[in-house]
Structure formats: C-alpha cells, structure tokens
Scaffold this active site. Structure first.
Site, PDB file in Angstrom:
ATOM      1  N   PRO A   2      26.755 -25.872  -6.513  1.00  0.00           N
ATOM      2  CA  PRO A   2      27.693 -26.188  -5.575  1.00  0.00           C
ATOM      3  C   PRO A   2      28.545 -24.852  -4.823  1.00  0.00           C
ATOM      4  CG  PRO A   2      28.558 -26.683  -7.856  1.00  0.00           C
ATOM      5  CD  PRO A   2      27.634 -27.023  -7.722  1.00  0.00           C
ATOM      6  N   LYS A  33      30.827 -29.834 -12.093  1.00  0.00           N
ATOM      7  CA  LYS A  33      29.748 -29.319 -12.497  1.00  0.00           C
ATOM      8  C   LYS A  33      29.798 -28.127 -13.590  1.00  0.00           C
ATOM      9  CE  LYS A  33      26.396 -30.419  -9.456  1.00  0.00           C
ATOM     10  NZ  LYS A  33      24.533 -30.950  -9.605  1.00  0.00           N
ATOM     11  N   ILE A  67      24.558 -30.377  -4.527  1.00  0.00           N
ATOM     12  CA  ILE A  67      24.096 -31.440  -4.365  1.00  0.00           C
ATOM     13  C   ILE A  67      24.028 -32.294  -5.363  1.00  0.00           C
ATOM     14  CG2 ILE A  67      20.571 -31.626  -5.757  1.00  0.00           C
ATOM     15  CD1 ILE A  67      20.079 -28.794  -4.935  1.00  0.00           C
TER      16      ILE A  67
END
Length: 124
Positions: A2, A33, A67
């Site tokens: 990110p 993440k 993503i």
C-alpha cells in the site's frame, strides 16, 4: 504495496516530530499489511496551497493505493481510522479530508524491474 499519499496545507514545521513513521504504522494497521516487510509506502506533501469549503483551515486530500483490501466495507473502517489519526495529529477535521481509495491490479505496479504479478507468480 500500500501507498498512502497525503497532501495538506498544514506547514512542515507544524507536523509532529515522528509524523511520517506514525502515519506508516496507522496505514499498515488500517490496510492489514505488515509495515516491516518493505510493503508500506507513505508520502507526505505538507505546506500545500489548499482551500476546502472556501477556507484555508487545516485540510487534506489523500489517496490510499493498494492491491486488495479495498472494498466498500473496508474503506469505511479505513476512512474512520485515517480521519481520526489526522484529526488527532494535525487538527484536520474529518470533514476536511477526502480519501481516494484505489484498488490496483498486480500487473499495474512495477517493482524490481518487472511487475508485482510476475514477482508473485515466481513465489508459487
């Protein structure tokens, strides 16, 4: 991957000392993440000439590119977390920051001279 990009009219001198690092941690937590695996990137652009609603009170415009983990439900929670963080750290009212959420495809991001899609396919 990110990547969080923040444009704000808050002056560089008014940013808290460890704002960049604190922002990286809050984005990693929000997007779920790991910050430590070289996947979270943060770019801060302070001191921008900006108005929001016709005033120059503290405001921001930001984008979170990732993503995956970008969806209607997840965006609501991330918007809340990011907005509360910016209000606490920079005094930006949540109504004075727009966040654009961009869900990227693995082939749309280049890295290591190829794309994430190719890198991921090599891991399997």
């Amino acid at each position: 991957m990110p990547c969080f990009i923040l444009f704000t009219n808050v002056a560089t001198s008014d940013l808290p000392k460890r704002f960049l690092f604190e922002t990286s941690k809050i984005i990693a937590k929000a997007i779920r993440k790991p910050e430590s695996l070289n996947v979270v990137e943060v770019r801060i652009h302070p001191g921008q000439m900006m108005t929001h609603g016709g005033t120059t009170e503290p405001c921001a415009n930001s984008e979170l590119q990732a993503i995956g983990h970008i969806s209607a439900e997840e965006n609501i929670q991330m918007s809340k977390e990011i907005s509360e963080f910016l209000q606490q750290k920079l005094g930006i009212d949540p109504s004075r920051n727009y966040i654009k959420f961009t869900d990227m495809k693995p082939y749309e991001l280049g890295c290591e001279g190829t794309t994430i899609e190719v890198l991921w396919s090599k891991q399997t």
